[in-house]
Design a protein around this motif. Structure first.
Motif, mmCIF file in Angstrom:
data_model
loop_
_atom_site.group_PDB
_atom_site.id
_atom_site.type_symbol
_atom_site.label_atom_id
_atom_site.label_comp_id
_atom_site.label_asym_id
_atom_site.label_seq_id
_atom_site.Cartn_x
_atom_site.Cartn_y
_atom_site.Cartn_z
ATOM 1 N N LEU A 1 -18.675 25.306 14.893
ATOM 2 C CA LEU A 1 -18.710 26.725 14.534
ATOM 3 C C LEU A 1 -17.286 27.270 14.611
ATOM 4 C CD1 LEU A 1 -20.207 29.306 13.797
ATOM 5 C CD2 LEU A 1 -20.615 29.702 16.241
ATOM 6 N N THR B 1 -17.734 34.065 10.915
ATOM 7 C CA THR B 1 -18.075 32.654 11.147
ATOM 8 C C THR B 1 -17.898 31.850 9.866
ATOM 9 O OG1 THR B 1 -20.389 33.119 10.661
ATOM 10 C CG2 THR B 1 -19.708 33.238 12.967
ATOM 11 N N ILE C 1 -14.792 30.330 14.143
ATOM 12 C CA ILE C 1 -14.816 31.798 14.146
ATOM 13 C C ILE C 1 -13.401 32.312 13.889
ATOM 14 C CG2 ILE C 1 -15.297 33.870 15.489
ATOM 15 C CD1 ILE C 1 -17.454 32.329 16.934
#
Length: 395
Positions: free
Chosen positions: A67, A92, A69
């Motif tokens: 993930l 994201t 960000i």
């Protein structure tokens, strides 16, 4: 064995968290969601499943999903950097959040080493395609979210970019000249001031290097000429400013969005008009401008203009009984006399003349000259040696 003949059933869902899921796995407790195997196992080299008591032991691992960000923030030059997550945007990576989950970055802790003195530009930390800067924003803490989000299910990487934008700086430049004069482009002839409340880090400014252009001409009328001046409409003729500003205490013009606000005033030019007239003692005084001489002060009329004094109204209090002599009103080096000549009304002229472009002062002198007087003695006769008779005369 040739396991392709088997049937696999897997109840581990997209929402199951990172970890291992077991079914009849040695030393492990079966999990609710797991992998089950059924069907007849085949193989080669005379393999027959019926020759075996076959037991399947399954383990199914759910690994962390990456993930990324992206954290973006900004501030004006000279201001303190924020460490409040609400002052940043968090985005994201496309498709990386699963199961319609969302993130709540307010739970994070931000540190920001970009200082009030750091120049306009971008400051990076693990940002794609950019080299990390010494000063930057960093993120720590446990990310929370909604719709089942659990940070433990992700390998989270933060990529920060922090922009320092230009601070506003308003500079006011005011100049003046008299009507008919050539406009100056020398900054030393102007009053230049910066909004000191907008200067950062004790910066100072120096206006000496500014380049000015001034399109206000010798024929532009009395009034104010504006360029980007607060509350005023720009005029066609005005003062414009181009580069050259400098300063001290670390001043860098690139750190400011500089706006110049100029006002150029054309003030009235002085115009002294001398009015002279004359009459003979005993005559009535004239109030007709054509009976007077009007003289403008040397070089005071601008742009080849001239005056047409017939538009003026004259009053003359010098009566028929006023003695021979001169009668003054605001005349250089002379005391005003009770009886005199005064001028009023709007003065007109030729060329581009407008009386509103001048501060007009009238100086009057009115001369009373002697009246002619002829005395005639009556003719008389007498005898030689006799007494002369009295003489008579007539005027």
């Amino acid at each position: 064995i040739t396991p392709t003949s088997l049937t696999i059933a897997n109840t581990v869902s997209t929402s199951d968290k990172v970890g291992s899921y077991y079914n009849n796995y040695t030393g492990k407790t079966n999990t609710t969601d797991n992998v089950a195997v059924s069907g007849t196992l085949t193989g080669s080299s005379r393999f027959k499943a019926s020759n075996y008591t076959i037991k399947y032991h399954t383990k199914y691992d759910v690994e962390q999903t990456p993930l990324d960000i992206i954290v973006l923030g900004y501030k004006e030059f000279g201001n303190a950097s924020s460490t409040n997550p609400t002052d940043y945007s968090f985005t994201t990576g496309a498709g990386q959040l699963k199961n319609s989950e969302t993130i709540s970055p307010t739970s994070l802790t931000l540190t920001n080493t970009v200082s009030t003195a750091d120049n306009v530009g971008s400051y990076y930390n693990n940002y794609s395609g950019e080299t990390d800067t010494t000063h930057n924003a960093a993120v720590s803490g446990t990310l929370t979210g909604a719709s089942g989000f659990d940070a433990a299910n992700y390998v989270i990487t933060y990529h920060t970019k922090y922009d320092v934008t230009k601070a506003p700086l308003d500079i006011t430049i005011i100049g003046t000249k008299q009507y008919g004069e050539v406009s100056s482009t020398n900054i030393s002839d102007y009053a230049a001031t910066a909004n000191t409340a907008q200067l950062k880090n004790s910066n100072t400014v120096n206006f000496d290097g500014l380049t000015l252009t001034n399109s206000v001409s010798t024929t532009d009328n009395v009034g104010s000429y504006y360029n980007n001046y607060t509350g005023e409409t720009d005029t066609t003729d005005n003062v414009a400013v181009t580069g050259g500003i400098s300063g001290g205490a670390g001043f860098d013009a690139n750190n400011y969005n500089i706006a110049y606000h100029t006002k150029y005033d054309v003030t009235k030019a002085p115009l002294d008009i001398t009015i002279t007239g004359t009459k003979i003692y005993g005559d009535a005084s004239s109030t007709s401008p054509s009976d007077y001489t009007f003289t403008a002060g040397t070089s005071q009329l601008k742009n080849g203009e001239d005056i047409t004094p017939t538009s003026l109204t004259l009053t003359n209090s010098v009566g028929t009984g006023a003695n021979v002599g001169s009668y003054y009103n605001n005349y250089p080096d002379k005391t005003d006399t009770p009886e005199n000549v005064s001028a009023s009304g709007t003065l007109t002229g030729t060329g581009s003349f407008k009386d509103s472009n001048y501060t007009i002062t009238y100086h009057t002198k009115y001369a009373v000259t002697p009246a002619p007087l002829t005395i005639t003695i009556d003719d008389k006769t007498g005898i030689y040696g006799s007494i002369i008779p009295p003489l008579t005369d007539k005027y």
